[in-house]
Design a protein around this motif. Structure first.
Motif, PDB file in Angstrom:
ATOM      1  N   ILE A  33       0.989  -0.990  -0.411  1.00 26.97           N
ATOM      2  CA  ILE A  33       0.207  -0.326   0.095  1.00 26.97           C
ATOM      3  C   ILE A  33       0.757   0.844  -0.099  1.00 26.97           C
ATOM      4  CG2 ILE A  33      -1.947   1.759   1.221  1.00 26.97           C
ATOM      5  CD1 ILE A  33      -2.485  -1.102   2.366  1.00 26.97           C
ATOM      6  N   ALA A  34       2.121   0.921   0.883  1.00 29.13           N
ATOM      7  CA  ALA A  34       2.914   2.487   1.640  1.00 29.13           C
ATOM      8  C   ALA A  34       3.406   2.575  -0.592  1.00 29.13           C
ATOM      9  CB  ALA A  34       3.644   2.219   2.050  1.00 29.13           C
ATOM     10  N   PHE A  35       3.561   1.584  -1.228  1.00 25.72           N
ATOM     11  CA  PHE A  35       4.444   1.593  -2.329  1.00 25.72           C
ATOM     12  C   PHE A  35       4.424   2.034  -3.593  1.00 25.72           C
ATOM     13  CE2 PHE A  35       8.283   0.269  -0.115  1.00 25.72           C
ATOM     14  CZ  PHE A  35       9.480   1.337  -0.323  1.00 25.72           C
ATOM     15  N   ASN A  36       2.714   2.144  -3.254  1.00 27.03           N
ATOM     16  CA  ASN A  36       1.615   2.354  -5.227  1.00 27.03           C
ATOM     17  C   ASN A  36       1.455   3.732  -4.174  1.00 27.03           C
ATOM     18  OD1 ASN A  36       1.135  -0.430  -5.211  1.00 27.03           O
ATOM     19  ND2 ASN A  36      -0.965  -0.293  -3.591  1.00 27.03           N
ATOM     20  N   SER A  37       2.314   4.209  -3.828  1.00 26.82           N
ATOM     21  CA  SER A  37       2.120   5.803  -3.581  1.00 26.82           C
ATOM     22  C   SER A  37       3.751   6.219  -4.860  1.00 26.82           C
ATOM     23  CB  SER A  37       2.050   6.744  -2.347  1.00 26.82           C
ATOM     24  OG  SER A  37       2.449   7.856  -2.377  1.00 26.82           O
ATOM     25  N   PRO A  38       3.312   7.221  -5.370  1.00 25.40           N
ATOM     26  CA  PRO A  38       4.931   7.790  -6.265  1.00 25.40           C
ATOM     27  C   PRO A  38       5.460   8.693  -5.781  1.00 25.40           C
ATOM     28  CG  PRO A  38       2.409   8.534  -7.043  1.00 25.40           C
ATOM     29  CD  PRO A  38       2.325   7.367  -6.132  1.00 25.40           C
ATOM     30  N   SER A  39       4.187   9.525  -4.532  1.00 27.46           N
ATOM     31  CA  SER A  39       5.575  10.291  -3.784  1.00 27.46           C
ATOM     32  C   SER A  39       5.738   9.727  -2.605  1.00 27.46           C
ATOM     33  CB  SER A  39       4.408  11.728  -3.069  1.00 27.46           C
ATOM     34  OG  SER A  39       3.326  12.118  -3.675  1.00 27.46           O
ATOM     35  N   PHE A  40       5.463   8.244  -2.150  1.00 25.83           N
ATOM     36  CA  PHE A  40       6.774   7.824  -0.736  1.00 25.83           C
ATOM     37  C   PHE A  40       7.594   7.232  -1.652  1.00 25.83           C
ATOM     38  CE2 PHE A  40       7.359   3.599   0.719  1.00 25.83           C
ATOM     39  CZ  PHE A  40       7.864   4.178   2.499  1.00 25.83           C
ATOM     40  N   ARG A  41       7.131   6.647  -2.539  1.00 32.53           N
ATOM     41  CA  ARG A  41       8.422   5.882  -3.393  1.00 32.53           C
ATOM     42  C   ARG A  41       9.318   7.096  -3.999  1.00 32.53           C
ATOM     43  NH1 ARG A  41       4.755   3.701  -6.686  1.00 32.53           N
ATOM     44  NH2 ARG A  41       5.184   4.760  -8.340  1.00 32.53           N
ATOM     45  N   ALA A  42       9.247   8.364  -3.810  1.00 30.74           N
ATOM     46  CA  ALA A  42      10.157   9.173  -4.588  1.00 30.74           C
ATOM     47  C   ALA A  42      11.061   9.608  -2.925  1.00 30.74           C
ATOM     48  CB  ALA A  42       9.765  10.813  -5.415  1.00 30.74           C
ATOM     49  N   LEU A  43       9.864   9.835  -2.098  1.00 32.16           N
ATOM     50  CA  LEU A  43      10.666  10.153  -0.848  1.00 32.16           C
ATOM     51  C   LEU A  43      11.529   9.321  -0.147  1.00 32.16           C
ATOM     52  CD1 LEU A  43       8.257  12.899   1.363  1.00 32.16           C
ATOM     53  CD2 LEU A  43      10.286  13.278   0.790  1.00 32.16           C
ATOM     54  N   PHE A  44      10.942   8.456  -0.141  1.00 28.94           N
ATOM     55  CA  PHE A  44      12.005   7.311   0.294  1.00 28.94           C
ATOM     56  C   PHE A  44      13.189   6.576  -0.065  1.00 28.94           C
ATOM     57  CE2 PHE A  44      13.210   2.790   0.698  1.00 28.94           C
ATOM     58  CZ  PHE A  44      13.295   2.414   1.736  1.00 28.94           C
ATOM     59  N   PHE A  45      13.448   6.981  -1.672  1.00 29.30           N
ATOM     60  CA  PHE A  45      14.360   6.905  -1.751  1.00 29.30           C
ATOM     61  C   PHE A  45      15.826   7.963  -1.908  1.00 29.30           C
ATOM     62  CE2 PHE A  45      12.315   2.849  -4.087  1.00 29.30           C
ATOM     63  CZ  PHE A  45      13.509   2.515  -3.939  1.00 29.30           C
ATOM     64  N   GLY A  46      14.639   9.024  -2.160  1.00 23.22           N
ATOM     65  CA  GLY A  46      15.399  10.453  -1.648  1.00 23.22           C
ATOM     66  C   GLY A  46      16.223  10.758  -0.677  1.00 23.22           C
ATOM     67  N   MET A  47      15.416  10.655   0.469  1.00 21.38           N
ATOM     68  CA  MET A  47      15.708  10.051   1.728  1.00 21.38           C
ATOM     69  C   MET A  47      16.924   9.294   2.512  1.00 21.38           C
ATOM     70  SD  MET A  47      12.061  10.971   3.953  1.00 21.38           S
ATOM     71  CE  MET A  47      12.676  11.190   5.348  1.00 21.38           C
ATOM     72  N   CYS A  48      16.824   7.993   1.355  1.00 14.37           N
ATOM     73  CA  CYS A  48      18.293   7.104   1.483  1.00 14.37           C
ATOM     74  C   CYS A  48      19.696   7.467   1.261  1.00 14.37           C
ATOM     75  CB  CYS A  48      17.215   5.601   1.247  1.00 14.37           C
ATOM     76  SG  CYS A  48      16.762   5.238   1.794  1.00 14.37           S
ATOM     77  N   PHE A  49      18.704   8.471   0.049  1.00 14.04           N
ATOM     78  CA  PHE A  49      20.679   8.897  -0.831  1.00 14.04           C
ATOM     79  C   PHE A  49      21.138   9.596   0.042  1.00 14.04           C
ATOM     80  CE2 PHE A  49      19.052   5.863  -4.775  1.00 14.04           C
ATOM     81  CZ  PHE A  49      20.235   5.529  -4.138  1.00 14.04           C
ATOM     82  N   SER A  50      19.897  10.763   0.751  1.00 12.64           N
ATOM     83  CA  SER A  50      20.276  12.167   1.006  1.00 12.64           C
ATOM     84  C   SER A  50      21.669  11.061   3.200  1.00 12.64           C
ATOM     85  CB  SER A  50      19.903  13.120   1.221  1.00 12.64           C
ATOM     86  OG  SER A  50      18.886  13.600   0.808  1.00 12.64           O
ATOM     87  N   ALA A  51      20.553  10.687   3.487  1.00 18.06           N
ATOM     88  CA  ALA A  51      21.169   9.415   4.308  1.00 18.06           C
ATOM     89  C   ALA A  51      22.568   9.459   4.253  1.00 18.06           C
ATOM     90  CB  ALA A  51      20.387   8.983   5.120  1.00 18.06           C
ATOM     91  N   ILE A  52      22.827   8.327   2.800  1.00 19.26           N
ATOM     92  CA  ILE A  52      24.221   8.087   2.720  1.00 19.26           C
ATOM     93  C   ILE A  52      24.659   9.131   2.623  1.00 19.26           C
ATOM     94  CG2 ILE A  52      25.221   6.774   1.300  1.00 19.26           C
ATOM     95  CD1 ILE A  52      23.054   4.907   0.979  1.00 19.26           C
ATOM     96  N   SER A  53      24.768  10.166   1.953  1.00 20.10           N
ATOM     97  CA  SER A  53      25.497  11.000   1.730  1.00 20.10           C
ATOM     98  C   SER A  53      25.552  12.141   2.832  1.00 20.10           C
ATOM     99  CB  SER A  53      24.755  12.447   0.439  1.00 20.10           C
ATOM    100  OG  SER A  53      25.423  13.674   0.584  1.00 20.10           O
ATOM    101  N   PHE A  54      24.723  12.288   3.665  1.00 16.68           N
ATOM    102  CA  PHE A  54      25.383  13.156   4.577  1.00 16.68           C
ATOM    103  C   PHE A  54      25.892  11.968   5.566  1.00 16.68           C
ATOM    104  CE2 PHE A  54      23.903  14.169   9.059  1.00 16.68           C
ATOM    105  CZ  PHE A  54      24.132  15.404   9.051  1.00 16.68           C
ATOM    106  N   GLY A  55      26.094  10.873   5.984  1.00 16.75           N
ATOM    107  CA  GLY A  55      26.502   9.710   6.464  1.00 16.75           C
ATOM    108  C   GLY A  55      27.490  10.223   6.385  1.00 16.75           C
TER     109      GLY A  55
END
Length: 482
Positions: free
Chosen positions: A236-258
């Motif tokens: 249900i969550a991944f059916n949302s395009p906005s959730f997918r965009a945020l999830f993967f964006g936040m993951c790459f942001s976190a890796i960069s910041f980390g």
């Protein structure tokens, strides 16, 4: 749900201090302590910390599902938050007390074990805590407000803890040219941080318990807990395009910041040649910067859509983490009379960097709460725990993959360890640290690519729509995903 009061926002926001101490502690103290002070190979430090990602990939969605469906007279969020307080503080303190005489394998196993325990305890607290914030906020603007308070209290509390740690727990020694190279200060910092973590969690859990009766309840007859239920909920969550965009964006942001934060102490000590007092001053600049970021978010979110605010904040942070370093490598950064980088300019860089970081964290957190609310209205399912577990997981990526990459890079450049005087390291070697920051900036560009796919806007949460009319959240139908 009635309009949130300032006192509610503040008592909720205090709880973020625990997560920020953990994140900042891993970045500022853990990586440097085990790699530079104890001499554990950089790639082993990164591997030990990142090994917990395997557990996070399971525990975060598991905790989200458990919390969403938990029924008790204390609600579905507060019991887990309360149970996490003392284990988290204890595991954090023990992390910095490895037995004397451990070799590379022993240090690796100690770090890996307690990194996993710390992050599992944090999951037990953070996922329900984030979901609680989404449930407390009832409107588009309130979701920005409560994330504002959460991030501001968390970041300011974390920075103050770090500043106190740098200023009071590292004794001066004739043996070590720089106080951060003295191993005696780290255990005291750990105990202080553990006490602060447990105290913040207990305060927020007890101070917000009066709202339990007004919060959405778990389904009366939920589907029995199983792997199939978790998969169903995340579909249900991944059916949302906005959730997918945020999830993967936040993951790459976190890796960069980390990655950037993992080598930040190395940069400050060896690249900029700063004393522990000067590092504390730069950290102190985060406090006014976070307040500025919070004020900017409240203003910008009331005028513009959140996505462009997030994109510009990420770009600003990425620029401030790389441009000054490149300028110094090529001789263009302003120097003082002694030929050292001007502290005033570094303070300005730190302020701009932290303002962008605070703006990005607040905005992305508010956007994820919007996505969770859209899901409730669209599917009739209260899944704040599942959606907000994405923030928990992305935060752990910063101290997981970020540390792993930092450790690998430090090993590849053969950066010296157990150094007692930073001036003994050739600047040509120190310049290699700047290359790591360039990699971090590139990863943040990947994050921007995903953020651009976010589709929600202010028009989707117009004041005249059901979003703002649902004063009582119990009016929103609650069903169980199938």
């Amino acid at each position: 749900m009635q309009k949130l009061t300032v006192s509610t926002k503040m008592t909720y926001g205090v709880g973020q201090i625990a997560e920020q101490i953990k994140t900042q502690g891993f970045d500022l103290f853990v990586f440097f302590y085990f790699s530079q002070i104890l001499g554990l190979e950089g790639w082993l430090v990164g591997l030990a910390v990142s090994s917990a990602i395997i557990f996070d990939a399971i525990s975060d969605p598991l905790m989200g599902s458990l919390s969403d469906n938990h029924r008790s007279r204390f609600g579905r969020r507060h019991p887990f938050m309360l149970w996490a307080a003392f284990p988290l503080g204890l595991f954090w303190a023990l992390l910095f007390f490895p037995p004397a005489g451990l070799g590379q394998l022993g240090l690796f196993l100690w770090l890996a074990t307690f990194a996993i325990l710390v992050r599992l305890a944090m999951t037990l607290y953070l996922v329900p805590y984030l979901a609680l914030g989404a449930e407390l906020a009832g409107t588009y603007q309130e979701r920005t407000d409560i994330v504002n308070y959460r991030v501001m209290f968390g970041l300011v509390g974390g920075v103050l803890t770090s500043v106190v740690g740098l200023g009071f727990f590292f004794p001066e020694s004739s043996e070590f040219e720089h106080r951060l190279l003295n191993p005696e200060g780290y255990p005291s910092v750990a105990i202080f941080g553990g006490i602060m973590m447990a105290t913040a969690i207990l305060f927020t859990t007890l101070a917000t318990r009066r709202h339990i009766a007004q919060l959405p309840k778990a389904p009366e007859s939920p589907i029995p807990f199983s792997l199939q239920r978790i998969i169903s909920e995340f579909k249900i969550a991944f059916n949302s395009p906005s959730f997918r965009a945020l999830f993967f964006g936040m993951c790459f942001s976190a890796i960069s910041f980390g990655l950037y934060q993992s080598v930040a102490v190395h940069i400050n000590v060896f690249f900029w040649r700063l004393s522990h007092q000067e590092i504390a001053i730069l950290m102190g600049m985060y406090v006014p910067a976070f307040i500025t970021g919070a004020i900017l978010c409240k203003w910008l979110h009331s005028i513009y859509d959140k996505k462009p605010v997030l994109l510009r904040a990420v770009l600003m942070t990425s620029s401030m983490s790389t441009v000054p370093i490149i300028a110094h490598m090529f001789g263009y950064f302003p120097l003082d009379a002694d030929g050292e980088p001007k502290l005033s300019y570094l303070m300005l860089v730190s302020y701009i960097f932290a303002t962008g970081m605070a703006t990005a964290i607040i905005t992305s957190g508010s956007m994820m709460a919007d996505v969770a609310h859209e899901n409730t209205l669209k599917n009739g399912v209260n899944q704040e725990g599942v959606f907000l577990s994405a923030i928990s997981f992305s935060g752990k990526l910063s101290s997981g993959l970020g540390h792993l990459l930092a450790g690998i890079f430090l090993s590849l450049i053969n950066f010296p360890v157990k150094t007692k005087d930073p001036s003994t390291i050739e600047f040509s070697m120190v310049q290699n640290l700047g290359g790591i920051c360039l990699v971090s900036a590139f990863i943040s560009i990947v994050a921007i690519f995903f953020y651009r796919m976010y589709t929600l806007s202010k028009s989707d949460f117009h004041p005249e729509t059901v979003d703002d009319k649902c004063v009582d959240k119990d009016e929103i139908p609650v069903t169980t995903p199938v």
